[in-house]
Design a protein around this motif. Sequence first.
Motif, PDB file in Angstrom:
ATOM      1  N   GLU A  66       0.886  -1.283  -0.091  1.00 44.68           N
ATOM      2  CA  GLU A  66      -0.024  -0.078   0.185  1.00 44.68           C
ATOM      3  C   GLU A  66       0.928   1.195   0.040  1.00 44.68           C
ATOM      4  O   GLU A  66       0.447   2.223  -0.633  1.00 44.68           O
ATOM      5  N   ASP A  69       2.384   3.631  -3.132  1.00 47.47           N
ATOM      6  CA  ASP A  69       1.636   5.006  -3.728  1.00 47.47           C
ATOM      7  C   ASP A  69       2.074   5.883  -2.713  1.00 47.47           C
ATOM      8  O   ASP A  69       1.933   6.224  -1.621  1.00 47.47           O
ATOM      9  N   TYR A 145      -4.122  14.924  -2.177  1.00 44.88           N
ATOM     10  CA  TYR A 145      -4.629  13.625  -1.756  1.00 44.88           C
ATOM     11  C   TYR A 145      -5.926  13.420  -1.114  1.00 44.88           C
ATOM     12  O   TYR A 145      -6.242  14.465  -0.278  1.00 44.88           O
ATOM     13  N   TRP A 152      -8.161   5.762  -5.335  1.00 44.46           N
ATOM     14  CA  TRP A 152      -7.274   5.443  -3.918  1.00 44.46           C
ATOM     15  C   TRP A 152      -8.024   4.174  -3.345  1.00 44.46           C
ATOM     16  O   TRP A 152      -7.258   3.345  -2.672  1.00 44.46           O
ATOM     17  N   TRP A 155      -7.263   1.099  -4.903  1.00 46.53           N
ATOM     18  CA  TRP A 155      -5.828   0.626  -4.680  1.00 46.53           C
ATOM     19  C   TRP A 155      -5.781   0.191  -3.432  1.00 46.53           C
ATOM     20  O   TRP A 155      -5.239  -0.921  -3.048  1.00 46.53           O
ATOM     21  N   TYR A 214      -1.636   0.009 -11.475  1.00 51.04           N
ATOM     22  CA  TYR A 214      -1.174   1.346 -10.913  1.00 51.04           C
ATOM     23  C   TYR A 214       0.176   1.332 -10.904  1.00 51.04           C
ATOM     24  O   TYR A 214       0.757   2.459 -10.137  1.00 51.04           O
ATOM     25  N   ARG A 217       2.153   4.930 -11.283  1.00 52.90           N
ATOM     26  CA  ARG A 217       1.834   6.090 -10.208  1.00 52.90           C
ATOM     27  C   ARG A 217       2.601   5.664  -8.909  1.00 52.90           C
ATOM     28  O   ARG A 217       2.773   6.564  -8.103  1.00 52.90           O
ATOM     29  N   LEU A 218       3.285   4.484  -8.734  1.00 54.27           N
ATOM     30  CA  LEU A 218       3.948   4.168  -7.645  1.00 54.27           C
ATOM     31  C   LEU A 218       5.333   4.465  -7.749  1.00 54.27           C
ATOM     32  O   LEU A 218       5.932   4.719  -8.574  1.00 54.27           O
TER      33      LEU A 218
END
Length: 334
Positions: A66, A69, A145, A152, A155, A214, A217-218
């Motif tokens: 987790e 991100d 965020y 979100w 994810w 994802y 974007r990590l």
Amino acid sequence: MPRANLIAARFERSFDNDIRSKFFKKLEFDGPEGDPGWFGPDSAVWYVHSHLPTLILGLVGAAYIEGLDPSISWMGHDHSRLVQRVDGVATGNIDPEGAAVRLAHSVSFFIGTAYGSTATAERLARTVRAMHHTVKGTRPDGLAYDADDPEWLRWNYATVVWGLATAHERYHARPLRGADLDRYYAEFVRVGEALGGTDLPASKAEVAECLESYLPRLAVTPIRAFNTGPNLRGNGIPPWEPGSQFMDWAARDMLPRWAQRLCLYQEPNRLALRFRRSALWLALNGLHEATGPLPEFRQAQARVAAGTTSEPVLSTAPTVPDPELTRDQIEAAV
């Protein structure tokens, strides 16, 4: 008393004192009679979550992936008790007490939603949603965020179900596999829906595809890097506890290959790898066999021993807006 029983007794005392007595106080498992809760006794969720040691390992693994991100990293940095603070300023280190509270809340949530009464599961979900509503801000690079963002939530959901299912599949003595494991993924969607998630993956393959989607974007942020790998050496945490160097290795060892490459995980030689995994398998299952089923699991079984009065819910998506609460109000409710 054999050493295994001594370890089990110490674990049970610790769980009672540090988690059950503080974070299970308002959860109902032994009634109402016949209430199946969200899943019911024939569910894959009841089976998977009954093995507490693999459940905890799964949560450790979920927290690791987790945090890849960057927005999640900054949410935790800005809002979570995980981060050590001196005079209100984050130091970049983990707060051991805060980490323990975070883990305890997670354990109570996933035990409570699995085995608790329907009302208990619903109240836990409302509490977590209310907490998410308070987590909003801006990263240092200017990107906003929001813990209520559907992307979100998707994810976050995928990382949690991946962690719990992967730890179960690798380290449970009698794991679900194939279609039976996919049944767990499909059932667990109810938890994600209850927290506001939509368009959630519902099988092992779908979750793997979702996580990899994802990847663009990590990143490994300094926050993530400071609390993994060599940076954990000499932190004094016993090997079998979350936050230790060994459990950090176990979490990274479970990661998908692309995530392992992202965090520069280097697999040990085959002999060392087999030894480490075998040692962890033996420790987790030995602890489970020594402690026996969770009292909450046994209470739920007794609750439905004479049959269920209704079918488990099929959808847990919230139907009305949540009231706005402050963090203090939320914490006072749990």
